[in-house]
Design a protein around this motif. Structure first.
Motif, PDB file in Angstrom:
ATOM      1  N   MET A 163      25.564   2.933  31.801  1.00  0.00           N
ATOM      2  CA  MET A 163      25.866   4.311  32.209  1.00  0.00           C
ATOM      3  C   MET A 163      26.924   4.282  33.309  1.00  0.00           C
ATOM      4  O   MET A 163      27.110   3.251  33.986  1.00  0.00           O
ATOM      5  CB  MET A 163      24.590   4.998  32.743  1.00  0.00           C
ATOM      6  N   PRO A 164      27.603   5.407  33.522  1.00  0.00           N
ATOM      7  CA  PRO A 164      28.578   5.470  34.614  1.00  0.00           C
ATOM      8  C   PRO A 164      27.886   5.363  35.976  1.00  0.00           C
ATOM      9  O   PRO A 164      26.704   5.637  36.123  1.00  0.00           O
ATOM     10  CB  PRO A 164      29.232   6.837  34.422  1.00  0.00           C
ATOM     11  N   LYS A 165      28.647   4.925  36.982  1.00  0.00           N
ATOM     12  CA  LYS A 165      28.238   4.875  38.384  1.00  0.00           C
ATOM     13  C   LYS A 165      27.187   3.800  38.633  1.00  0.00           C
ATOM     14  O   LYS A 165      27.438   2.825  39.316  1.00  0.00           O
ATOM     15  CB  LYS A 165      27.767   6.239  38.872  1.00  0.00           C
ATOM     16  N   ILE A 166      25.972   3.962  38.101  1.00  0.00           N
ATOM     17  CA  ILE A 166      24.920   2.951  38.259  1.00  0.00           C
ATOM     18  C   ILE A 166      24.337   2.681  36.884  1.00  0.00           C
ATOM     19  O   ILE A 166      23.937   3.627  36.183  1.00  0.00           O
ATOM     20  CB  ILE A 166      23.805   3.425  39.227  1.00  0.00           C
ATOM     21  N   ASP A 167      24.270   1.374  36.465  1.00  0.00           N
ATOM     22  CA  ASP A 167      23.711   1.084  35.152  1.00  0.00           C
ATOM     23  C   ASP A 167      22.188   1.076  35.233  1.00  0.00           C
ATOM     24  O   ASP A 167      21.592   1.208  36.302  1.00  0.00           O
ATOM     25  CB  ASP A 167      24.253  -0.243  34.603  1.00  0.00           C
ATOM     26  N   GLY A 168      21.559   0.957  34.065  1.00  0.00           N
ATOM     27  CA  GLY A 168      20.111   1.072  33.982  1.00  0.00           C
ATOM     28  C   GLY A 168      19.378   0.043  34.801  1.00  0.00           C
ATOM     29  O   GLY A 168      18.353   0.343  35.439  1.00  0.00           O
ATOM     30  N   LYS A 169      19.837  -1.213  34.833  1.00  0.00           N
ATOM     31  CA  LYS A 169      19.139  -2.254  35.560  1.00  0.00           C
ATOM     32  C   LYS A 169      19.139  -1.966  37.063  1.00  0.00           C
ATOM     33  O   LYS A 169      18.098  -2.047  37.736  1.00  0.00           O
ATOM     34  CB  LYS A 169      19.780  -3.610  35.283  1.00  0.00           C
ATOM     35  N   HIS A 170      20.356  -1.685  37.605  1.00  0.00           N
ATOM     36  CA  HIS A 170      20.437  -1.443  39.041  1.00  0.00           C
ATOM     37  C   HIS A 170      19.685  -0.161  39.443  1.00  0.00           C
ATOM     38  O   HIS A 170      19.120  -0.068  40.540  1.00  0.00           O
ATOM     39  CB  HIS A 170      21.895  -1.365  39.479  1.00  0.00           C
ATOM     40  N   LEU A 171      19.692   0.837  38.562  1.00  0.00           N
ATOM     41  CA  LEU A 171      18.917   2.047  38.827  1.00  0.00           C
ATOM     42  C   LEU A 171      17.432   1.701  38.969  1.00  0.00           C
ATOM     43  O   LEU A 171      16.761   2.142  39.918  1.00  0.00           O
ATOM     44  CB  LEU A 171      19.118   3.049  37.689  1.00  0.00           C
ATOM     45  N   TYR A 172      16.921   0.902  38.044  1.00  0.00           N
ATOM     46  CA  TYR A 172      15.518   0.527  38.084  1.00  0.00           C
ATOM     47  C   TYR A 172      15.205  -0.295  39.336  1.00  0.00           C
ATOM     48  O   TYR A 172      14.157  -0.120  39.968  1.00  0.00           O
ATOM     49  CB  TYR A 172      15.157  -0.242  36.821  1.00  0.00           C
ATOM     50  N   GLU A 173      16.123  -1.189  39.718  1.00  0.00           N
ATOM     51  CA  GLU A 173      15.897  -2.004  40.915  1.00  0.00           C
ATOM     52  C   GLU A 173      15.846  -1.144  42.170  1.00  0.00           C
ATOM     53  O   GLU A 173      15.024  -1.396  43.080  1.00  0.00           O
ATOM     54  CB  GLU A 173      16.989  -3.063  41.036  1.00  0.00           C
ATOM     55  N   GLU A 174      16.718  -0.128  42.259  1.00  0.00           N
ATOM     56  CA  GLU A 174      16.701   0.765  43.425  1.00  0.00           C
ATOM     57  C   GLU A 174      15.393   1.562  43.483  1.00  0.00           C
ATOM     58  O   GLU A 174      14.813   1.784  44.555  1.00  0.00           O
ATOM     59  CB  GLU A 174      17.904   1.711  43.377  1.00  0.00           C
ATOM     60  N   ILE A 175      14.918   2.007  42.312  1.00  0.00           N
ATOM     61  CA  ILE A 175      13.669   2.790  42.277  1.00  0.00           C
ATOM     62  C   ILE A 175      12.482   1.912  42.668  1.00  0.00           C
ATOM     63  O   ILE A 175      11.573   2.342  43.401  1.00  0.00           O
ATOM     64  CB  ILE A 175      13.470   3.419  40.882  1.00  0.00           C
ATOM     65  N   ARG A 176      12.491   0.656  42.209  1.00  0.00           N
ATOM     66  CA  ARG A 176      11.374  -0.239  42.530  1.00  0.00           C
ATOM     67  C   ARG A 176      11.338  -0.587  44.024  1.00  0.00           C
ATOM     68  O   ARG A 176      10.296  -1.010  44.524  1.00  0.00           O
ATOM     69  CB  ARG A 176      11.470  -1.518  41.710  1.00  0.00           C
ATOM     70  N   LYS A 177      12.459  -0.462  44.708  1.00  0.00           N
ATOM     71  CA  LYS A 177      12.433  -0.663  46.154  1.00  0.00           C
ATOM     72  C   LYS A 177      11.580   0.422  46.828  1.00  0.00           C
ATOM     73  O   LYS A 177      11.003   0.201  47.900  1.00  0.00           O
ATOM     74  CB  LYS A 177      13.847  -0.623  46.722  1.00  0.00           C
ATOM     75  N   ILE A 178      11.518   1.574  46.158  1.00  0.00           N
ATOM     76  CA  ILE A 178      10.727   2.692  46.709  1.00  0.00           C
ATOM     77  C   ILE A 178       9.314   2.671  46.123  1.00  0.00           C
ATOM     78  O   ILE A 178       8.324   2.831  46.834  1.00  0.00           O
ATOM     79  CB  ILE A 178      11.421   4.035  46.402  1.00  0.00           C
ATOM     80  N   ARG A 179       9.246   2.481  44.796  1.00  0.00           N
ATOM     81  CA  ARG A 179       7.940   2.401  44.126  1.00  0.00           C
ATOM     82  C   ARG A 179       7.923   1.160  43.252  1.00  0.00           C
ATOM     83  O   ARG A 179       8.502   1.145  42.155  1.00  0.00           O
ATOM     84  CB  ARG A 179       7.690   3.646  43.261  1.00  0.00           C
ATOM     85  N   SER A 180       7.303   0.110  43.732  1.00  0.00           N
ATOM     86  CA  SER A 180       7.351  -1.181  43.042  1.00  0.00           C
ATOM     87  C   SER A 180       6.592  -1.161  41.727  1.00  0.00           C
ATOM     88  O   SER A 180       6.855  -1.978  40.839  1.00  0.00           O
ATOM     89  CB  SER A 180       6.769  -2.276  43.949  1.00  0.00           C
ATOM     90  N   GLU A 181       5.627  -0.220  41.555  1.00  0.00           N
ATOM     91  CA  GLU A 181       4.831  -0.214  40.338  1.00  0.00           C
ATOM     92  C   GLU A 181       5.458   0.633  39.245  1.00  0.00           C
ATOM     93  O   GLU A 181       4.874   0.816  38.154  1.00  0.00           O
ATOM     94  CB  GLU A 181       3.416   0.315  40.635  1.00  0.00           C
ATOM     95  N   MET A 182       6.668   1.163  39.484  1.00  0.00           N
ATOM     96  CA  MET A 182       7.299   2.061  38.519  1.00  0.00           C
ATOM     97  C   MET A 182       7.526   1.332  37.193  1.00  0.00           C
ATOM     98  O   MET A 182       7.992   0.199  37.163  1.00  0.00           O
ATOM     99  CB  MET A 182       8.644   2.569  39.064  1.00  0.00           C
ATOM    100  N   LYS A 183       7.142   2.034  36.086  1.00  0.00           N
ATOM    101  CA  LYS A 183       7.335   1.483  34.749  1.00  0.00           C
ATOM    102  C   LYS A 183       8.681   1.948  34.199  1.00  0.00           C
ATOM    103  O   LYS A 183       9.231   2.960  34.640  1.00  0.00           O
ATOM    104  CB  LYS A 183       6.196   1.924  33.834  1.00  0.00           C
ATOM    105  N   VAL A 184       9.180   1.166  33.172  1.00  0.00           N
ATOM    106  CA  VAL A 184      10.505   1.476  32.649  1.00  0.00           C
ATOM    107  C   VAL A 184      10.559   1.201  31.156  1.00  0.00           C
ATOM    108  O   VAL A 184       9.877   0.319  30.644  1.00  0.00           O
ATOM    109  CB  VAL A 184      11.581   0.626  33.373  1.00  0.00           C
ATOM    110  N   LEU A 185      11.390   2.000  30.450  1.00  0.00           N
ATOM    111  CA  LEU A 185      11.749   1.755  29.053  1.00  0.00           C
ATOM    112  C   LEU A 185      13.276   1.871  28.969  1.00  0.00           C
ATOM    113  O   LEU A 185      13.832   2.927  29.290  1.00  0.00           O
ATOM    114  CB  LEU A 185      11.086   2.771  28.112  1.00  0.00           C
ATOM    115  N   MET A 186      13.923   0.773  28.564  1.00  0.00           N
ATOM    116  CA  MET A 186      15.386   0.773  28.450  1.00  0.00           C
ATOM    117  C   MET A 186      15.789   0.861  26.994  1.00  0.00           C
ATOM    118  O   MET A 186      15.136   0.317  26.112  1.00  0.00           O
ATOM    119  CB  MET A 186      15.970  -0.498  29.083  1.00  0.00           C
ATOM    120  N   MET A 187      16.936   1.548  26.760  1.00  0.00           N
ATOM    121  CA  MET A 187      17.484   1.710  25.408  1.00  0.00           C
ATOM    122  C   MET A 187      18.983   1.433  25.455  1.00  0.00           C
ATOM    123  O   MET A 187      19.659   1.700  26.457  1.00  0.00           O
ATOM    124  CB  MET A 187      17.231   3.129  24.884  1.00  0.00           C
ATOM    125  N   SER A 188      19.495   0.885  24.313  1.00  0.00           N
ATOM    126  CA  SER A 188      20.938   0.638  24.262  1.00  0.00           C
ATOM    127  C   SER A 188      21.353   0.351  22.838  1.00  0.00           C
ATOM    128  O   SER A 188      20.542  -0.101  22.016  1.00  0.00           O
ATOM    129  CB  SER A 188      21.327  -0.546  25.157  1.00  0.00           C
TER     130      SER A 188
END
Length: 858
Positions: free
Chosen positions: A790-815
């Motif tokens: 994705m533009p600006k922030i890709d899916g991996k880095h987005l998930y890493e930033e969110i996990r810094k706030i909520r480490s238990e956050m679940k994710v589903l990636m598509m591509s």
């Protein structure tokens, strides 16, 4: 009066005879000394000639009608006579018997005088008396001053003769000039005395005046002579008269001169006078001393003269200082020439050693194509020594066709007077066949006449092969770069197309679920889904070619895969094709996606079948292969190691090289329009590459085709026998989902699907927007559903930033991409939950429910 007249006439006659006699004696002495000197020089020249000949060898013999010196052939070889001519300017000849076989003597038509016979006194002395001959001889009717020596063999038998000589006219040029001058002077004096006698007879009255005048003229003539002239008393050696030249030469005054004895002028004066009659008539060299003590060489010509009752001596003294210097210089020059000859031989030996050290083949030919020299490398090439090669031609060394070609090229080069370069394949005696880069150039004598050619040949076999290999590798690199570029393009197209298919398939499935089975439009929607599925397969093919499709790999026995396909393949192949399957008995374990490998075999077998419309033979063979550096060098790719090999061989119509080069390009096909998409081989190529394998093709028109697929072997492992989870997951829920998708149509579709399933959706159009909205709703969000790229922030880095706030956050990636994108983005395959586009709505809901219910954990 008569008595006086007679007395005068008698005196005139005496004077004339004296002058003539003196002149004749003077000329005779000069002639004799010149002849002696010339013969002496011929003696020295003949010694030099012997030295040159003995440098060629010591053993003189006659072989097959040729005069030989060791291995040196004298007949027709003018090297040594020409060298004597160049050094001394003389003529030189080598006789075999009494026949000239090597000579610098030329006939009137400028041809060599070989074949002519030795005659006269020289022949008598050499062949009848067996001794050398020195003297005059007629050479082609011209008088020469000559020196002859017999040539003897090892038994002492005379088998020939050695000769040097020079034309008499060459040595007597100065003598002839002097002779004419002396004759002219003598004639002039005789005329003068005759005129005086006539005048005395006619004018007796004036006898005293005429006598004085005559004496004055005599004195003038005496004084004007360039040589010093002395009149010496024959008994006492007293100097009675001296001319001006004598006074000037010795430095004494006239009175001092007249007070001296003649012997006092010498370097070491005697104590007594030598009687005049005992003095030599000609003294070639004598050392005299001037008044100042300077010692200098003189040449003396003496003549006795009766003066009244006493005997007088007329001495003509010539300063030969310059002549002596010239003579000494000539001798030094001869020594220098001899030294130069020695140095020339040394340089020749050095040059020959240098040429022998050169690894290139060097050879020399004459105008008739005969070899007359070569270096050691050429000896090795020809398998003959230089002595054996001399006189041979290309027809003695090469096949007739090749020799004819070489001769034609040599003649053309010599006629054009220009160097020529060409490449030619030749065979060595040891059986090697090499490519030679040969440069041939003409060479000339000092007059510019062509003498033959020099050739230099260099073995460029390895360089030529390296050049061919380089061009082959360049072509392979170009092909690999082209395939890589096409793969990147195909991957990009497939990624975008997957987003479109996601929307098409999603809306079609939603519509289909909302319709009753009896509705007439349901069939149309089903056809849309079928077509979309085919489009998805086409996209999967593009992803396979670009090596970006999703693989489910596990340990497989390549032999089991082939055996499992055998029955199905047999049904596909017509009966007129002899189908065989050969499988190695041992286990060949690879890490692979079974479906993808089956697809590779199916596509290759189908193509092979289509290439044999009239029947033939088709073989599928499973074996092991060891790839080495030779494989890499031949094909331009590969990693050394052990591989499982799938070989598909057919006897069909085959392909040309251009088709083989393009066979793996997407949309390239040799089939008729409507009978192929052009993606089959591209998909095979992508599957093989994604499995870290290699594929090669070998085909020629009319000779069939062989495809070889190499897949890396691994250590044998048990195959995963776990049955798939068939439990149907719930299709909906009430959780809150943060959906990040940059494609608006895909985002709208997924929002609609998830909202209809009961989920609460927070939409985000890119990675940064998703992060901003998470910060606002961080306590509400249960799961992140995001596109990978994705533009600006890709899916991996987005998930890493969110996990810094909520480490238990679940994710589903598509591509639309999978493995390659994960690696590039630092994403491990088993680290995240993933769905490959295009995504079916049911698959999306099922996967999402499994993650939320902790059946799949990130």
């Amino acid at each position: 009066m008569k008595n006086t007249t007679r007395f005068m006439l008698f005196n005139v006659l005496l004077v004339a005879m004296a002058l003539a006699t003196a002149a004749a004696m003077f000329l005779a002495e000069i002639h004799q000394e010149s002849k002696v000197w010339a013969l002496h020089e011929q003696e020295q020249h003949l010694k030099t000639f012997w030295e040159l000949l003995r440098n060629k060898g010591r053993n003189f013999r006659i072989v097959d009608g040729n005069l030989m010196v060791d291995s040196y052939v004298v007949n027709g070889n003018f090297e040594l006579p020409d060298k004597m001519n160049d050094i001394f300017g003389c003529t030189a000849t080598i006789f075999m018997g009494d026949i000239r076989v090597s000579t610098s003597v030329r006939k009137a038509d400028e041809s060599r005088a070989v074949g002519t016979q030795l005659q006269g006194a020289a022949r008598e002395a050499i062949f009848k008396e067996g001794k050398p001959y020195r003297g005059e001889a007629l050479i082609l009717g011209i008088p020469y001053l000559t020196a002859y020596d017999p040539i003897r063999n090892e038994k002492g038998e005379i088998i020939g003769a050695l000769y040097v000589g020079v034309k008499e006219s060459t040595y007597f040029v100065a003598y002839d000039k002097l002779r004419f001058k002396v004759i002219a002077v003598t004639s002039l004096l005789m005329c003068i005395f005759s005129l005086l006698a006539a005048l005395l007879i006619r004018f007796r009255k004036h006898a005293v005046e005429v006598l004085k005048e005559s004496e004055s003229k005599y004195r003038q003539l005496f004084e004007l002579q360039s040589d010093a002239i002395l009149l010496i008393d024959g008994e006492t050696c007293a100097i009675m008269e001296a001319n001006a030249s004598a006074v000037k030469l010795y430095g004494f005054g006239r009175d001092e001169f007249l007070a001296k004895k003649s012997y006092e002028l010498t370097e070491n004066p005697q104590e007594k006078c030598t009687p005049a009659k005992e003095l030599e008539q000609h003294i070639p060299v004598s050392m005299h001393k001037k008044k100042d003590g300077t010692v200098f060489p003189v040449e003396i010509f003496t003549s006795l003269y009766k003066l009244k009752k006493n005997t007088a001596l007329i001495a003509v003294i010539r300063d030969i200082t310059e002549l002596k210097k010239t003579d000494d210089a000539l001798r030094e020059t001869i020594k220098e020439y001899q030294g130069l000859v020695t140095k020339f031989d040394e340089k020749q030996n050095l040059l020959h050693t240098l040429i022998d050290a050169i690894p290139d083949l060097i050879f020399y030919k004459d105008l008739e194509g005969r070899y007359f020299g070569c270096n050691r490398a050429f000896e090795t090439f020809a398998g003959l020594s230089e002595e054996m090669l001399i006189g041979l031609t290309d027809f003695d060394l090469f096949p007739k066709e090749m020799a004819t070609l070489f001769r034609e090229m040599d003649c053309q080069m010599l006629s054009q007077h220009a160097a020529r370069r060409n490449e030619e394949w030749v065979d060595y005696p040891d059986g090697r066949r090499v490519l030679l880069d040969t440069l041939k150039t003409p060479f000339y004598d000092h007059h510019g006449n062509s003498l033959g050619l020099i050739g230099i040949s260099r073995d460029i076999t390895e360089r030529s092969r390296a050049e061919g290999d380089r061009k082959n590798l360049e072509a392979q690199l170009y092909q690999a770069q082209k395939m890589e570029a096409i793969g990147q393009l195909a991957g990009g197209i497939a990624h975008d197309f997957n987003n479109i298919l996601t929307v098409i398939i999603g809306y079609s499935e939603i519509i289909l679920f909302s319709m009753e089975s009896h509705q007439p439009l349901r069939r149309h929607v089903e056809q849309v889904l079928v077509s979309a599925g085919r489009a998805a397969e086409l996209t999967a093919g593009l992803l396979a070619f670009s090596r970006k499709q999703l693989l489910h790999t596990k340990p497989l026995d390549l032999g089991d895969v082939a055996r499992g396909l055998r029955t199905m393949l047999r049904r596909l192949i017509p009966e007129d094709i002899d189908f065989k399957t050969i499988v190695a008995e041992k286990t060949l374990t690879i890490m692979a996606d079974k479906g993808q490998i089956e697809q590779v075999i199916m596509n290759l077998v189908t193509n092979a079948k289509d290439a044999m419309p009239k029947g033939g033979c088709l073989t599928v063979e499973i074996s092991t292969a060891d790839l080495d550096n030779g494989f890499l060098h031949q094909h331009g790719f590969g990693e050394p190691g052990r591989y499982g090999c799938i070989t598909i061989t057919d006897t069909g119509h085959g392909m040309d090289q251009e088709t083989c080069n393009r066979i793996f390009e997407p949309f390239f096909t040799t089939k008729e329009p409507g009978k192929g998409t052009g993606l089959g081989m591209a998909i095979i190529y992508g599957i093989v590459k994604q499995h870290n394998g290699y594929i090669t093709v070998d085909s020629k028109p009319g000779r069939g085709t062989v495809f070889c697929v190499y897949l890396p072997l691994i250590a044998s492992m048990e195959q995963d026998a776990l049955a798939p989870n068939t439990t149907a997951p719930p299709l909906g829920g009430t959780e809150t989902i943060l959906l990040a998708e940059d494609d608006e149509t895909v985002r709208e579709l997924h929002c609609m699907i998830l909202e209809e399933a009961g989920y609460t959706i927070i939409e985000a159009e890119d990675g940064q927007d998703a992060l901003d909205k998470f910060l606002i709703h961080q306590t509400e969000v249960d799961i992140l559903v995001t596109d990978v790229i994705m533009p600006k922030i890709d899916g991996k880095h987005l998930y890493e930033e969110i996990r810094k706030i909520r480490s238990e956050m679940k994710v589903l990636m598509m591509s639309g991409y999978t493995n390659d994108v994960f690696v590039e983005r630092g994403i491990l395959e088993d680290e995240y939950n993933f769905l490959a586009k295009p995504v079916m709505p049911s698959d999306l809901l099922k996967t999402l429910r499994n993650i939320l219910d902790n059946q799949q954990n990130p």
